[in-house]
Scaffold this motif. Structure first.
Motif, PDB file in Angstrom:
ATOM      1  N   VAL A  21      -7.446  19.073   4.829  1.00 40.13           N
ATOM      2  CA  VAL A  21      -8.097  19.624   6.014  1.00 40.13           C
ATOM      3  C   VAL A  21      -7.763  21.100   6.170  1.00 40.13           C
ATOM      4  N   GLU A  22      -8.631  21.804   6.862  1.00 37.71           N
ATOM      5  CA  GLU A  22      -8.432  23.224   7.101  1.00 37.71           C
ATOM      6  C   GLU A  22      -7.403  23.418   8.212  1.00 37.71           C
ATOM      7  N   LEU A  23      -6.443  24.282   7.952  1.00 39.68           N
ATOM      8  CA  LEU A  23      -5.434  24.590   8.964  1.00 39.68           C
ATOM      9  C   LEU A  23      -6.034  25.529  10.004  1.00 39.68           C
ATOM     10  N   THR A  24      -6.122  25.016  11.233  1.00 37.79           N
ATOM     11  CA  THR A  24      -6.682  25.805  12.327  1.00 37.79           C
ATOM     12  C   THR A  24      -5.693  26.001  13.463  1.00 37.79           C
ATOM     13  N   SER A  31      -0.276  17.487   9.008  1.00 35.76           N
ATOM     14  CA  SER A  31      -1.171  16.869   8.019  1.00 35.76           C
ATOM     15  C   SER A  31      -1.510  17.854   6.914  1.00 35.76           C
ATOM     16  N   TRP A  32      -1.805  19.089   7.305  1.00 37.36           N
ATOM     17  CA  TRP A  32      -2.134  20.125   6.326  1.00 37.36           C
ATOM     18  C   TRP A  32      -0.962  20.358   5.382  1.00 37.36           C
ATOM     19  N   ARG A  33       0.234  20.501   5.945  1.00 39.04           N
ATOM     20  CA  ARG A  33       1.429  20.768   5.143  1.00 39.04           C
ATOM     21  C   ARG A  33       1.680  19.652   4.129  1.00 39.04           C
ATOM     22  N   ARG A  34       1.579  18.431   4.567  1.00 40.23           N
ATOM     23  CA  ARG A  34       1.808  17.288   3.677  1.00 40.23           C
ATOM     24  C   ARG A  34       0.804  17.293   2.522  1.00 40.23           C
TER      25      ARG A  34
END
Length: 118
Positions: A21-24, A31-34
């Motif tokens: 997913v896009e980090l916003t 979730s993004w980091r994982r």
């Protein structure tokens, strides 16, 4: 509203990274980091392993006359850093991308994002 309402996969043109997913913002960061850590590990980089994901390019003992092995090490580092930055950068919203300096190494980008969103 649930978390899935904020998670939007990036374009399918990214192949093996389109599940990330896009980090916003901070709500997406865990979730993004994982997902990005898994992508980096799949490419042979581990952002938590300083020996593999170093933030400083290796240098030659004698900069004016680098040895062949030193040149290879430097070229490998530049290539690996660029690959890691590409993985990290593809998964960032334009606003988040603008927060990072272009001259930062992948490790410095990772740390900056962790400080900002972690």
């Amino acid at each position: 509203m649930n978390l899935d309402d904020h998670l939007t996969p990036l374009s399918s043109g990214m192949g093996k990274f389109n599940h990330i997913v896009e980090l916003t913002g901070t709500d997406i960061y865990p979730s993004w980091r994982r997902a990005v850590k898994l992508a980096l590990a799949g490419n042979g980089a581990d952002p938590n392993d300083v020996t593999e994901f170093t933030s400083v390019m290796p240098t030659a003992v004698t900069p004016a006359q680098p040895m062949s092995a030193e040149l290879t090490s430097m070229k490998d580092w530049v290539k690996e850093d660029a690959q890691a930055k590409a993985i990290i950068g593809r998964q960032l919203s334009p606003i988040v991308q603008n927060m990072l300096g272009k001259k930062l190494t992948a490790h410095q980008q990772w740390d900056a994002l962790s400080k900002c969103f972690g």
